[in-house]
Design a protein around this motif. Structure first.
Motif, PDB file in Angstrom:
ATOM      1  N   VAL A  85      33.256  29.036 -17.098  1.00 27.52           N
ATOM      2  CA  VAL A  85      31.936  29.077 -16.463  1.00 27.52           C
ATOM      3  C   VAL A  85      31.715  30.486 -15.905  1.00 27.52           C
ATOM      4  N   LYS A  86      30.546  31.064 -16.177  1.00 26.84           N
ATOM      5  CA  LYS A  86      30.310  32.469 -15.819  1.00 26.84           C
ATOM      6  C   LYS A  86      29.315  32.653 -14.676  1.00 26.84           C
ATOM      7  N   ASN A  87      28.522  31.622 -14.408  1.00 26.08           N
ATOM      8  CA  ASN A  87      27.456  31.774 -13.422  1.00 26.08           C
ATOM      9  C   ASN A  87      27.576  30.710 -12.337  1.00 26.08           C
ATOM     10  N   GLY A  88      27.384  31.111 -11.080  1.00 24.04           N
ATOM     11  CA  GLY A  88      27.494  30.126 -10.016  1.00 24.04           C
ATOM     12  C   GLY A  88      26.830  30.544  -8.717  1.00 24.04           C
ATOM     13  N   ILE A  89      26.535  29.538  -7.914  1.00 29.63           N
ATOM     14  CA  ILE A  89      26.023  29.727  -6.554  1.00 29.63           C
ATOM     15  C   ILE A  89      26.921  28.894  -5.643  1.00 29.63           C
ATOM     16  N   ILE A  90      27.351  29.465  -4.537  1.00 31.85           N
ATOM     17  CA  ILE A  90      28.169  28.713  -3.580  1.00 31.85           C
ATOM     18  C   ILE A  90      27.227  28.097  -2.545  1.00 31.85           C
TER      19      ILE A  90
ATOM     20  N   GLU B 167      36.446  32.927   4.653  1.00 29.68           N
ATOM     21  CA  GLU B 167      37.493  32.225   3.899  1.00 29.68           C
ATOM     22  C   GLU B 167      37.077  32.062   2.426  1.00 29.68           C
ATOM     23  N   ILE B 168      35.818  31.734   2.219  1.00 29.10           N
ATOM     24  CA  ILE B 168      35.300  31.557   0.854  1.00 29.10           C
ATOM     25  C   ILE B 168      35.351  32.874   0.093  1.00 29.10           C
ATOM     26  N   LYS B 169      34.952  33.967   0.735  1.00 30.87           N
ATOM     27  CA  LYS B 169      34.953  35.278   0.069  1.00 30.87           C
ATOM     28  C   LYS B 169      36.358  35.690  -0.345  1.00 30.87           C
ATOM     29  N   GLU B 170      37.321  35.407   0.496  1.00 29.93           N
ATOM     30  CA  GLU B 170      38.714  35.707   0.164  1.00 29.93           C
ATOM     31  C   GLU B 170      39.187  34.822  -0.977  1.00 29.93           C
ATOM     32  N   PHE B 171      38.804  33.557  -0.932  1.00 29.03           N
ATOM     33  CA  PHE B 171      39.221  32.577  -1.950  1.00 29.03           C
ATOM     34  C   PHE B 171      38.673  32.913  -3.337  1.00 29.03           C
TER      35      PHE B 171
ATOM     36  N   LEU C 118      32.891  33.913  -9.174  1.00 27.51           N
ATOM     37  CA  LEU C 118      32.112  33.621  -7.960  1.00 27.51           C
ATOM     38  C   LEU C 118      32.267  34.700  -6.886  1.00 27.51           C
ATOM     39  N   GLU C 119      32.950  35.798  -7.231  1.00 26.12           N
ATOM     40  CA  GLU C 119      33.231  36.813  -6.211  1.00 26.12           C
ATOM     41  C   GLU C 119      31.950  37.343  -5.570  1.00 26.12           C
ATOM     42  N   ASN C 120      30.936  37.595  -6.398  1.00 22.76           N
ATOM     43  CA  ASN C 120      29.679  38.147  -5.871  1.00 22.76           C
ATOM     44  C   ASN C 120      28.558  37.116  -5.825  1.00 22.76           C
ATOM     45  N   ALA C 121      28.937  35.835  -5.934  1.00 26.12           N
ATOM     46  CA  ALA C 121      27.925  34.773  -5.930  1.00 26.12           C
ATOM     47  C   ALA C 121      27.276  34.663  -4.551  1.00 26.12           C
ATOM     48  N   LYS C 122      26.007  34.314  -4.563  1.00 29.76           N
ATOM     49  CA  LYS C 122      25.284  34.124  -3.294  1.00 29.76           C
ATOM     50  C   LYS C 122      25.809  32.869  -2.603  1.00 29.76           C
ATOM     51  N   ILE C 123      26.009  32.960  -1.299  1.00 25.73           N
ATOM     52  CA  ILE C 123      26.424  31.792  -0.508  1.00 25.73           C
ATOM     53  C   ILE C 123      25.182  31.295   0.245  1.00 25.73           C
ATOM     54  N   VAL C 124      24.742  30.105  -0.121  1.00 28.20           N
ATOM     55  CA  VAL C 124      23.538  29.526   0.489  1.00 28.20           C
ATOM     56  C   VAL C 124      23.950  28.481   1.524  1.00 28.20           C
ATOM     57  N   LYS C 125      23.513  28.692   2.770  1.00 29.81           N
ATOM     58  CA  LYS C 125      23.775  27.699   3.827  1.00 29.81           C
ATOM     59  C   LYS C 125      22.727  26.595   3.717  1.00 29.81           C
ATOM     60  N   PHE C 126      23.217  25.348   3.640  1.00 34.78           N
ATOM     61  CA  PHE C 126      22.303  24.255   3.324  1.00 34.78           C
ATOM     62  C   PHE C 126      22.544  23.042   4.222  1.00 34.78           C
TER      63      PHE C 126
ATOM     64  N   GLY D  14      31.953  21.904   1.989  1.00 31.54           N
ATOM     65  CA  GLY D  14      31.471  21.388   3.271  1.00 31.54           C
ATOM     66  C   GLY D  14      31.818  22.340   4.404  1.00 31.54           C
ATOM     67  N   ALA D  15      30.810  22.672   5.215  1.00 30.95           N
ATOM     68  CA  ALA D  15      31.049  23.594   6.333  1.00 30.95           C
ATOM     69  C   ALA D  15      32.011  22.997   7.354  1.00 30.95           C
ATOM     70  N   ASP D  16      32.087  21.677   7.434  1.00 28.39           N
ATOM     71  CA  ASP D  16      32.967  21.048   8.420  1.00 28.39           C
ATOM     72  C   ASP D  16      34.423  21.029   7.969  1.00 28.39           C
ATOM     73  N   ASP D  17      34.664  21.034   6.644  1.00 30.10           N
ATOM     74  CA  ASP D  17      36.028  20.963   6.122  1.00 30.10           C
ATOM     75  C   ASP D  17      36.567  22.299   5.613  1.00 30.10           C
ATOM     76  N   GLY D  18      35.687  23.109   5.032  1.00 29.64           N
ATOM     77  CA  GLY D  18      36.147  24.346   4.416  1.00 29.64           C
ATOM     78  C   GLY D  18      36.805  24.079   3.072  1.00 29.64           C
ATOM     79  N   ILE D  19      37.725  24.957   2.700  1.00 32.62           N
ATOM     80  CA  ILE D  19      38.381  24.854   1.388  1.00 32.62           C
ATOM     81  C   ILE D  19      39.502  23.824   1.453  1.00 32.62           C
ATOM     82  N   MET D  20      39.387  22.816   0.586  1.00 38.01           N
ATOM     83  CA  MET D  20      40.337  21.710   0.545  1.00 38.01           C
ATOM     84  C   MET D  20      41.128  21.768  -0.771  1.00 38.01           C
ATOM     85  N   PRO D  21      42.209  20.981  -0.900  1.00 34.02           N
ATOM     86  CA  PRO D  21      42.966  20.961  -2.158  1.00 34.02           C
ATOM     87  C   PRO D  21      42.096  20.675  -3.376  1.00 34.02           C
TER      88      PRO D  21
END
Length: 631
Positions: A107-112, A131-135, A141-149, A86-93
């Motif tokens: 799991v080998k394949n993913g989209i953020i 923050e996501i890229k660092e995480f 998921l290091e090179n996974a596409k980040i889709v804003k939705f 969630g863009a409003d919360d970011g990375i949570m526990p």
């Protein structure tokens, strides 16, 4: 058609459900409580048909920490994950916990997917993306596409669909030629149809009419019907989500977590060996004999971790362990597992199964740990050799394929190399390790030594007795005979007719026994084709017991042949009689009793015995016209 399974994961429940609804048009939150509270409790299932060649099964898993068990069951079979933040919360526990589980399960394949972007400004979105890229650095998921939705405005939907399609078409298909195997995630009944189970087919294919088995428990059942995304099918294949209608089993006998597979093909155990690691964000350590929750596929069981090479496992570390469970699971080598704390419940880490049916072992045993290292990362040849060595029995190619996740051609090449290196032995498309032959040879020699000690006049033990004492009675004769032949070739045993002795054993007769042997042979040699009964000879003997034991000795050695209770021949005279039969049939097509009587001039009982023996050894065959030579 290609089939893959897409899973949604992350801590945002309402955001995930809205995302799935936008993608597929289907609301996966079906429970009243889910709608009221805005959280996913049970896994939701639907499908996304991209085109005629690509049909994607979709699993929406819970994000709430109380339902992580359901989440693990859902993602255990996925090929591609939509990792929702969630863009409003970011990375949570919970985000970290889900991420750890996804890595653990391989799991080998993913989209953020960054949801709810309509609620925040661009500056905050860029901050969250950094923050996501660092995480995700260093992960799948290091090179996974980040889709804003945004589910409200529809922003990012077309980009997301396009990315799903591109990744999906490059995902390797599951093996449809493997053994059928499916983890059950739901069980229910339909009026008029009976028990229905659902799950993702992990390998192979299933057809209507197939006989299957549920593991653990080995409950047999039969496939009555198959549905895939609500459509009746005749066959379900690897990668597809199937609903299978089963007969021969009640709903009460089935529960989530069982494996549906082919009959007598899966193994179940209370003990598994594994390589596990402790997540680097966990502050607790795992100590030896700690009680844990183990998640495997769609099943959760309680067990204890036995650390084999240390007393404590610290965060970021990995170790070999044995997990002793409170109830059986059905697993295979290479299966992924998730380890969670017993109480309070939180994900600790996970790993891979190295031995799906282990035996209790002692800690700090170097040989045992070295064996696990080979199972974990050894070459294919080492893995196959180690498998045969561990099973220590005759193993089929199918069983090897079941344990080693490689193509049949690759396995056959490896088996050929191992055979050429004389590390394994092929027995008519079955395989054994050299150790198995050695163990059985030593066991047989020990048995024979005892037998010779107690039966000094017998040339050996009967093959059938050996088969029941040394080998499983169900072993096929062809494999049994081949094993004995190998033992003889390696100078462990000696085979005479239907008897087996140690290689250097010979019957040693004392003077009295030698005299009795000569006396008995002379009786039957003097009689020629018209021999007396054994009883007549025994009645004239002072030592009947000695006479009878020497008679048995001559029979076993083939010097005397007992055709019936009344007809006994020396080998010399029986060979002469059979030679006369053969000579006659080389000139004429058939021989009968009158023909043989004219040749040998002996009573009917002898003639019948000779011709019946000729049939038994396949020299002749009985027909209505008489005996004829077998070609």
């Amino acid at each position: 058609m290609k089939h893959i399974v897409l899973g949604t994961s992350g801590h945002i429940d309402h955001g995930k459900t809205s995302l799935i609804k936008c993608l597929t048009g289907f609301d996966t939150d079906t429970l009243e409580e889910e709608k009221r509270r805005g959280i996913t409790i049970n896994n939701g299932y639907t499908n996304l048909k991209i085109d005629d060649e690509l049909n994607i099964g979709v699993i929406d898993v819970p994000g709430h920490e109380k339902f992580i068990k359901n989440m693990v069951a859902g993602v255990s079979s996925i090929d591609l994950v939509l990792f929702v933040i969630g863009a409003d919360d970011g990375i949570m526990p919970q985000t970290k916990e889900h991420f750890s589980i996804l890595k653990t399960l391989g799991v080998k394949n993913g989209i953020i997917v960054l949801t709810k972007v309509d609620l925040v400004d661009d500056e905050w979105i860029n901050f969250i993306i950094d923050e996501i890229k660092e995480f995700t650095k260093g992960s799948f998921l290091e090179n996974a596409k980040i889709v804003k939705f945004s589910s409200k405005t529809g922003e990012g939907l077309d980009i997301l669909k396009s990315e799903i399609k591109n990744i999906s078409k490059n995902i390797e298909e599951k093996d449809r030629e493997a053994l059928f195997r499916m983890g059950i995630d739901r069980v229910f009944t339909i009026k008029g149809f009976g028990t229905v189970v659902t799950g993702t087919v992990l390998g192979g294919r299933v057809s209507i009419g197939d006989n299957l088995e549920l593991y653990p428990g080995k409950m047999k059942c039969k496939v009555r019907g198959i549905q895939i995304h609500g459509v009746d099918k005749i066959i379900g294949e690897a990668g597809e989500r199937c609903a299978i209608n089963l007969t021969g089993i009640e709903k009460e006998d089935v529960k989530r977590g069982l494996i549906l597979g082919e009959v007598n093909r899966e193994v179940s155990s209370y003990i598994i060996d594994a390589k596990i690691y402790l997540s680097d964000y966990i502050e607790k350590n795992i100590v030896n004999r700690q009680r844990i929750r183990l998640n495997h596929g769609t099943k959760e069981v309680i067990g204890r971790i036995i650390l084999l090479d240390r007393d404590e496992l610290k965060k970021g570390e990995e170790a070999y362990c044995q997990i002793r469970l409170e109830e059986e699971i059905s697993s295979r080598s290479g299966d992924k597992i998730v380890i969670r704390n017993y109480s309070p419940i939180e994900t600790l880490g996970g790993g891979s199964v190295l031995d799906a049916k282990a035996n209790k072992c002692k800690r700090f045993k170097e040989e045992y740990i070295e064996n696990l290292k080979i199972k974990e990362s050894g070459s294919l040849n080492k893995k196959i050799e180690n498998l045969l060595k561990d099973l220590n029995t005759i193993v089929s190619l199918n069983d090897i394929k079941n344990e080693i996740n490689k193509e049949e051609e690759v396995i056959l090449d490896s088996l050929k190399e191992l055979e050429e290196e004389k590390r394994i032995i092929s027995l008519d498309n079955m395989y054994i390790h050299n150790r198995f032959l050695l163990d059985k040879s030593e066991e047989l020699v020990q048995l024979l030594n005892k037998f010779h000690l107690e039966n000094s006049l017998k040339i050996g033990m009967k093959k059938e007795e050996i088969k029941s004492k040394i080998f499983n009675k169900k072993i096929k004769k062809v494999y049994f005979e081949e094993l004995l032949a190998l033992m003889e070739k390696r100078s462990y045993i000696k085979i005479q007719n239907n008897y087996v002795s140690t290689y250097d054993f010979v019957v040693k007769l004392n003077l009295a026994q030698k005299n009795m042997k000569n006396e008995l042979l002379n009786y039957f040699l003097e009689d020629g084709f018209k021999t007396r009964k054994l009883k007549e000879i025994l009645d004239k003997q002072r030592d009947r017991k000695l006479c009878l034991s020497i008679f048995e000795y001559l029979k076993e050695g083939g010097e005397l042949i007992e055709l019936s209770e009344e007809v006994i021949y020396t080998k010399v005279y029986l060979d002469k009689a059979l030679e006369e039969v053969k000579k006659f049939l080389e000139k004429k097509t058939y021989i009968n009793l009158s023909d043989l009587k004219e040749i040998l001039n002996i009573p009917r009982k002898y003639l019948i015995s000779i011709l019946e023996y000729s049939d038994k050894i396949l020299l002749t065959e009985r027909t209505e016209e008489g005996r004829k030579l077998l070609e």
